[in-house]
Scaffold this motif. Sequence first.
Motif, mmCIF file in Angstrom:
data_model
loop_
_atom_site.group_PDB
_atom_site.id
_atom_site.type_symbol
_atom_site.label_atom_id
_atom_site.label_comp_id
_atom_site.label_asym_id
_atom_site.label_seq_id
_atom_site.Cartn_x
_atom_site.Cartn_y
_atom_site.Cartn_z
ATOM 1 N N ASP A 40 0.838 -1.194 0.000
ATOM 2 C CA ASP A 40 0.000 0.000 0.000
ATOM 3 C C ASP A 40 0.877 1.250 0.000
ATOM 4 O OD1 ASP A 40 -1.857 1.997 0.422
ATOM 5 O OD2 ASP A 40 -2.326 1.413 2.480
ATOM 6 N N GLY A 41 0.897 1.961 -1.119
ATOM 7 C CA GLY A 41 1.646 3.206 -1.186
ATOM 8 C C GLY A 41 0.880 4.403 -0.672
ATOM 9 N N TYR A 42 -0.438 4.259 -0.512
ATOM 10 C CA TYR A 42 -1.321 5.359 -0.138
ATOM 11 C C TYR A 42 -1.037 5.852 1.285
ATOM 12 C CZ TYR A 42 -5.923 7.806 -0.089
ATOM 13 O OH TYR A 42 -6.942 8.705 -0.028
ATOM 14 N N HIS A 43 -0.651 4.933 2.173
ATOM 15 C CA HIS A 43 -0.509 5.288 3.580
ATOM 16 C C HIS A 43 0.864 5.864 3.928
ATOM 17 C CE1 HIS A 43 1.889 1.606 3.871
ATOM 18 N NE2 HIS A 43 2.227 1.953 5.096
ATOM 19 N N VAL A 46 2.952 8.507 3.349
ATOM 20 C CA VAL A 46 3.242 9.856 3.839
ATOM 21 C C VAL A 46 2.524 10.139 5.146
ATOM 22 C CG1 VAL A 46 3.026 12.312 3.326
ATOM 23 C CG2 VAL A 46 3.753 10.725 1.532
ATOM 24 N N SER A 47 1.271 9.721 5.253
ATOM 25 C CA SER A 47 0.511 10.023 6.464
ATOM 26 C C SER A 47 0.933 9.152 7.640
ATOM 27 C CB SER A 47 -0.988 9.851 6.197
ATOM 28 O OG SER A 47 -1.274 8.555 5.692
ATOM 29 N N THR A 48 1.081 7.860 7.429
ATOM 30 C CA THR A 48 1.387 6.954 8.528
ATOM 31 C C THR A 48 2.831 7.074 8.981
ATOM 32 O OG1 THR A 48 -0.259 5.395 7.702
ATOM 33 C CG2 THR A 48 1.345 4.542 9.266
ATOM 34 N N HIS A 49 3.757 7.252 8.043
ATOM 35 C CA HIS A 49 5.188 7.283 8.375
ATOM 36 C C HIS A 49 5.717 8.716 8.391
ATOM 37 C CE1 HIS A 49 4.979 3.013 8.179
ATOM 38 N NE2 HIS A 49 4.752 2.982 6.881
ATOM 39 N N ASP A 50 4.935 9.593 8.951
ATOM 40 C CA ASP A 50 5.291 11.008 8.996
ATOM 41 C C ASP A 50 6.630 11.236 9.689
ATOM 42 O OD1 ASP A 50 4.553 13.955 8.853
ATOM 43 O OD2 ASP A 50 4.697 13.703 11.029
ATOM 44 N N THR A 51 6.901 10.502 10.755
ATOM 45 C CA THR A 51 8.156 10.682 11.492
ATOM 46 C C THR A 51 9.360 10.366 10.616
ATOM 47 O OG1 THR A 51 7.072 10.113 13.577
ATOM 48 C CG2 THR A 51 9.479 9.944 13.507
ATOM 49 N N TYR A 52 9.244 9.300 9.807
ATOM 50 C CA TYR A 52 10.357 8.922 8.934
ATOM 51 C C TYR A 52 10.610 9.996 7.884
ATOM 52 C CZ TYR A 52 13.165 6.251 5.615
ATOM 53 O OH TYR A 52 14.163 5.829 4.770
ATOM 54 N N ASP A 83 4.690 2.056 13.316
ATOM 55 C CA ASP A 83 3.590 2.824 12.710
ATOM 56 C C ASP A 83 2.553 1.891 12.097
ATOM 57 O OD1 ASP A 83 4.953 5.155 13.336
ATOM 58 O OD2 ASP A 83 5.802 5.397 11.334
ATOM 59 N N ASP A 84 3.033 0.908 11.336
ATOM 60 C CA ASP A 84 2.117 -0.018 10.667
ATOM 61 C C ASP A 84 1.328 -0.845 11.682
ATOM 62 O OD1 ASP A 84 2.792 0.764 8.073
ATOM 63 O OD2 ASP A 84 4.477 -0.628 7.984
ATOM 64 N N LEU A 85 2.002 -1.309 12.729
ATOM 65 C CA LEU A 85 1.301 -2.078 13.754
ATOM 66 C C LEU A 85 0.194 -1.252 14.395
ATOM 67 C CD1 LEU A 85 3.708 -4.052 13.380
ATOM 68 C CD2 LEU A 85 3.714 -4.339 15.862
ATOM 69 N N GLU A 86 0.512 -0.008 14.712
ATOM 70 C CA GLU A 86 -0.491 0.869 15.316
ATOM 71 C C GLU A 86 -1.682 1.055 14.383
ATOM 72 O OE1 GLU A 86 -2.221 3.582 18.081
ATOM 73 O OE2 GLU A 86 -0.598 2.110 18.270
ATOM 74 N N ALA A 87 -1.410 1.238 13.091
ATOM 75 C CA ALA A 87 -2.491 1.450 12.129
ATOM 76 C C ALA A 87 -3.363 0.204 11.988
ATOM 77 C CB ALA A 87 -1.915 1.844 10.765
ATOM 78 N N LEU A 88 -2.747 -0.973 11.867
ATOM 79 C CA LEU A 88 -3.520 -2.196 11.662
ATOM 80 C C LEU A 88 -4.333 -2.551 12.898
ATOM 81 C CD1 LEU A 88 -1.066 -4.469 9.646
ATOM 82 C CD2 LEU A 88 -2.513 -2.579 8.876
ATOM 83 N N ALA A 101 -1.712 4.094 -10.076
ATOM 84 C CA ALA A 101 -0.472 4.722 -9.635
ATOM 85 C C ALA A 101 0.008 4.023 -8.370
ATOM 86 C CB ALA A 101 -0.699 6.218 -9.389
ATOM 87 N N ALA A 102 1.177 4.433 -7.894
ATOM 88 C CA ALA A 102 1.763 3.771 -6.724
ATOM 89 C C ALA A 102 0.905 3.917 -5.481
ATOM 90 C CB ALA A 102 3.159 4.334 -6.466
ATOM 91 N N ASN A 103 0.126 5.009 -5.386
ATOM 92 C CA ASN A 103 -0.697 5.215 -4.205
ATOM 93 C C ASN A 103 -2.160 4.842 -4.437
ATOM 94 O OD1 ASN A 103 -1.308 7.301 -5.896
ATOM 95 N ND2 ASN A 103 -1.074 8.931 -4.373
ATOM 96 N N ASP A 104 -2.422 4.027 -5.475
ATOM 97 C CA ASP A 104 -3.759 3.484 -5.698
ATOM 98 C C ASP A 104 -3.865 2.086 -5.102
ATOM 99 O OD1 ASP A 104 -4.860 5.718 -6.921
ATOM 100 O OD2 ASP A 104 -4.169 5.134 -8.919
ATOM 101 N N GLU A 105 -4.981 1.404 -5.341
ATOM 102 C CA GLU A 105 -5.256 0.154 -4.635
ATOM 103 C C GLU A 105 -5.494 -1.034 -5.566
ATOM 104 O OE1 GLU A 105 -7.246 2.376 -0.748
ATOM 105 O OE2 GLU A 105 -8.540 1.702 -2.385
#
Length: 446
Positions: free
Chosen positions: A231-234, A236-242, A386-391, A417-421
């Motif tokens: 999933d490329g969609y998440h 920027v929002s999920t990995h904001d710290t990185y 980040d991913d664990l928290e989101a899931l 695109a890369a951020n599509d599903e």
Amino acid sequence: MTSISRTSELPRVSTALLDAAPATDNRFPLVDEDTDQHRFRVHRSTMTSPEVFRAELDRVFSHSGLYVGHESEVSRPGDYVRRPIGGRPVFMVRGAKSGRINVFHNTCTHRGAVVCRQPTGNAKAFSCFYHAWTFDSEGRLMGIPDRDAYGGELDLAALSLRPVARVESYRGFVFASFDPDIQDLVSYLAGAVEYLDLVIDSTDGEMEIIKGVNEYCIEANWKLLAENSIDGYHAVSTHDTYFKYLLALGTDLAGGVNGTSYDLGNGHAVLEYRAPWGRPIAKWEPLFGEDSREEIARMRADLISRHGEVRGSRMADANRNLLIYPNLVVNDIMAITVRTFMPLAPDRMDVTAWELAPRDELAQLRQRRLDSFLTFLGPAGFATPDDLEALESCQQGFTSGGVEWNDISRGMARTPAANDEAQMRAFWRRWSQQMGTAGYGERESR
């Protein structure tokens, strides 16, 4: 309009979500696709239902190719690793006489106890601790205490360890299936072969799994991690710290995640994109360091010389998140991570990750590779928490009820695109095909 549905039935779904409101008599598929309306929906009971979970173990995991391990993990005769696949304990061992890689059901043919009890090692024989029946690395029953008690009619061959129905290897990646009639491995891998080849050919086929493993548990449905891994969609929002960390280092992020996704057939899919963010050196900087630009340029030129401009630059510059259905992910990014996730319950999975690396690489490069493996993808790295928290947040949200469907429609009205599903839809179509009507339920009242 197309709709994924089947006619045979399993017991109806019974979950908090579906029981939260009075049901109607309408029946419906849990994966619903309407191409005319550019809509793709997955019913949330697929993530919460015990009936769906039990059906998955039978219909998906018993009839798919499941990654067991890499040949490099059992390089010597007698080397073994113990693994659970599809909810069943098995172990992989290199036969001392044949040199063949065997995968056995991890159960004694006498009374059922687990035979291989250690996670990894080397053994000439495997002895069941319960009654001391002993088997060699080819699975043959070699010893029984007080054998005279059985008379002279005991058939040792018939009581040998049971091999898993199908075992095949593709360039070091060992897959097993409990279905004896499953298609051959190359056909099963379909378009995923190209992406495995990109990884393996980048080092002339000389790859190995580094000793050591990341293991952790996620309180969420296993299919959420299948989605998340491609999933490329998440990002920027999920990995904001990185991303803030990269900005602090002076990285130019203006281009975003540039790439696309592909349906590779049989439920496999890939997200392929340029490293942050389009610079040839960017993919390798975490591995070699910014002071190694000349060395990076030399290695990149060597790949292009050996494989051509197009293929060589894909190896050197592009990142890939590859999902091999149902539960293997190969991340070819700042490190090459091999990850599996095993369902334990509708809301719980075990995750295991290994690092794949060129054999006999320089010690300093190996150290940087392991650092990259841990820094971003490790259990305490930039991405994984980040991913664990989101899931887990999704899994918690499902129990709220009120919303029946997850929407996975992004990009249906355009070239993905890369951020599509589109890549996630590939997974769900295969899942629906295998499951049939497993998990048919009742709509919430409107």
